[in-house]
Write an enzyme that holds these catalytic residues in place. Structure first.
Site, PDB file in Angstrom:
ATOM      1  N   ASP A   1      -9.002 -61.140 -62.657  1.00  0.00           N
ATOM      2  CA  ASP A   1      -8.836 -61.521 -64.058  1.00  0.00           C
ATOM      3  C   ASP A   1      -9.034 -60.332 -64.986  1.00  0.00           C
ATOM      4  OD1 ASP A   1      -7.991 -63.795 -65.226  1.00  0.00           O
ATOM      5  OD2 ASP A   1      -9.960 -64.667 -65.550  1.00  0.00           O
TER       6      ASP A   1
ATOM      7  N   ASP B   1      -8.117 -71.140 -64.218  1.00  0.00           N
ATOM      8  CA  ASP B   1      -9.380 -71.244 -64.944  1.00  0.00           C
ATOM      9  C   ASP B   1     -10.032 -72.603 -64.751  1.00  0.00           C
ATOM     10  OD1 ASP B   1      -9.041 -68.683 -65.964  1.00  0.00           O
ATOM     11  OD2 ASP B   1      -7.914 -69.397 -67.684  1.00  0.00           O
TER      12      ASP B   1
END
Length: 541
Positions: A381, A434
């Protein structure tokens, strides 16, 4: 679905790290601020009227130089628009300008020169038409010193500028320039937070319920003295897939390759391919969730327990066959009409059901694998949101998530809600990963709690959910503090979730068991003594 789910997991997780709301304020390190040229780059609304009738609204970008543009629409003046002559405004205009806004073309001299010439002629502002179809940041040269410019400058893309250029032929044109501020908190972010937390909550309870049903079945087999089938999995069923350590570590490599492929091949035809893939996964997710819900009703239970053989698919329940056409039609209608204003509802329904289905099928066996998976996602990420800017001059993750290289609002592997009270519109979005990746660990927590017969407060699930919700909340706080720039959500979610798990496990003395076995210690109550137990007394007669 069970066999293909690890691949689905990795594909979905390739968009794991972005929560965004669309940029309004843009910083540019390559064009440093100097005295007289220190404005932030802001989007500007250009509202027009022709013969006092409201016409189109265009969006441009403000310059680094000049005064700041009014943020309140009610305070912005409606001013007459004039076409510059000469059109490049590199020399004084031939016509008299008395507080009007000049519309000029880009080229032949610097932006600051055009603004100075327009100001000297009496213009109140200047709108520059770009020679390309995208916006361009108007900056100053490093060696410029005379930057005392007193009128605002706005750049419009070529297509918008050309349209505005045609308006004066129809009559008097009035223009209003303003750059409204984004609200600190939009209700879209609140609903998106509730959507993410609710999805994990439902998926976790479904996963834990499936595991408990399998445990009950195992207990019955042991109680009746039957042997456990070789393919029977404790704490689950044969349709479930456990992620191993190798898969967790390979995640960052496979997901990065997929993301780069999206970035390099992002085009209209490739996006259409992604839509088809998403629809296929959405059909499977929606079908699985609907069948599970309807099976709880007595009316549909007989259809759910009756099966028929279907070529290529094997045994399929009659309820699945009945639900499948509806799911296919739903996904196809979304794919065809996905550009309509309310199509986001269908996208979110397909996305949520797919995430719930994957969390129910794909399982983390222990805390070690879960920590490895989330740690890899954490690094992935950060790299593709922040560090990729150094290599590609833009954030690869955000460019892909927003679909910047296409005419779409973004790739379909996102949950999104329109920003209802934002004057700029747009969507608040969150990547599937997420929700999906932390959801796998939280579902593991609830399965462990139920297997260990823990209460809600003494278990790990409640505190994992609180940690996830807190991490996601901080993501949105950071998003607003960064003026809407996309944020890697897992940067905040992963430390909160893993650290909470580790701290509780260590405090309760269960960390070793959580880390390796992933199941509570059990005492077998169904042992049978051997016919010739050495402890039995032996008779000599």
């Amino acid at each position: 679905m069970a066999r293909s789910s690890p691949a689905v997991l990795l594909v979905l997780a390739a968009l794991a790290g972005v929560a965004a709301a669309g940029d309004i304020v843009h910083q540019d390190d390559e064009a440093p601020k100097i005295p007289g040229c220190a404005n932030d780059f802001v989007l500007v609304k250009v509202q027009t009227w022709v013969n006092k009738k409201e016409k189109d609204e265009f969006v441009g970008v403000g310059a680094r130089f000049g005064p700041k543009i009014e943020s309140k629409e009610k305070h912005a003046n409606r001013t007459r628009l004039l076409l510059a002559n000469p059109s490049d405004c590199c020399t004084p205009p031939t016509e008299k300008v008395a507080g009007d806004i000049l519309l000029v073309e880009r080229g032949n001299c610097k932006f600051t020169t055009k603004a100075k010439v327009a100001e000297s002629a009496g213009a109140s502002a200047i709108i520059i038409i770009n020679d390309k179809h995208e916006l361009y940041k108007m900056v100053c040269e490093r060696n410029e010193t005379d930057l005392d410019i007193g009128i605002p400058a706005v750049l419009l893309p070529k297509d918008a500028g050309s349209k505005l250029q045609s308006f004066p032929s129809s009559g008097e044109v009035l223009v209003q320039l303003y750059s409204p501020d984004r609200p600190l908190v939009d209700t879209a972010e609140v609903f998106l937070w509730l959507m993410a937390v609710g999805t994990i909550l439902c998926a976790s309870y479904w996963s834990a319920w499936s595991a408990r049903e399998a445990d009950i079945e195992q207990e019955k087999l042991l109680k009746d003295g039957h042997e456990i089938p070789p393919n029977f999995e404790a704490g689950g069923s044969s349709g479930m897939v456990d992620i191993n350590m190798a898969s967790a570590l390979l995640f960052v490599v496979i997901a990065s390759c997929f993301l780069i492929t999206l970035y390099r091949l992002m085009s209209h035809w490739f996006l259409e391919l992604l839509v088809v893939i998403f629809c296929i996964g959405g059909v499977e997710g929606l079908q699985t969730c609907l069948v599970a819900l309807l099976s709880m009703s007595r009316r549909f239970k007989p259809a759910a327990e009756s099966f028929v053989k279907v070529p290529f698919f094997g045994a399929v329940s009659y309820l699945t066959l009945a639900v499948c056409p509806f799911c296919i039609v739903f996904a196809v209608l979304w794919g065809v009409y996905r550009r309509l204003p309310y199509a986001w509802i269908g996208q979110d329904i397909l996305g949520i059901t797919l995430i719930v289905t994957v969390i129910q099928i794909v399982r983390i066996p222990n805390l070690k694998v879960g920590s490895a998976l989330l740690s890899c996602a954490f690094l992935y990420d950060i790299f593709w949101v922040f560090i990729s800017k150094m290599l590609f001059h833009e954030s690869v993750m955000i460019v892909v998530a927003r679909g910047d290289k296409t005419d779409e609002d973004g790739v379909p592997m996102l949950l999104k809600i329109p920003r209802m009270f934002d004057p700029w519109g747009g969507y608040s979005i969150i990547g599937f990963g997420d929700i999906l990746l932390p959801g796998l660990l939280i579902a593991f927590a609830l399965r462990y709690d139920w297997a260990a017969k823990k209460t809600l407060q003494s278990g790990y699930f409640l505190w994992s959910m609180v940690a996830y919700g807190s991490g996601l909340l901080i993501t949105y706080v950071a998003l607003n503090l960064m003026d809407g720039h996309g944020q890697p959500a897992l940067l905040y979610i992963v430390p909160f979730t893993i650290c909470t798990f580790l701290a509780l496990g260590m405090k309760r003395g269960e960390l070793r068991n959580l880390w390796t076995r992933g199941q509570p210690e059990r005492v077998c109550t169904h042992t049978h003594p051997s016919p010739k137990d050495p402890a039995d007394p032996v008779s000599s007669s």
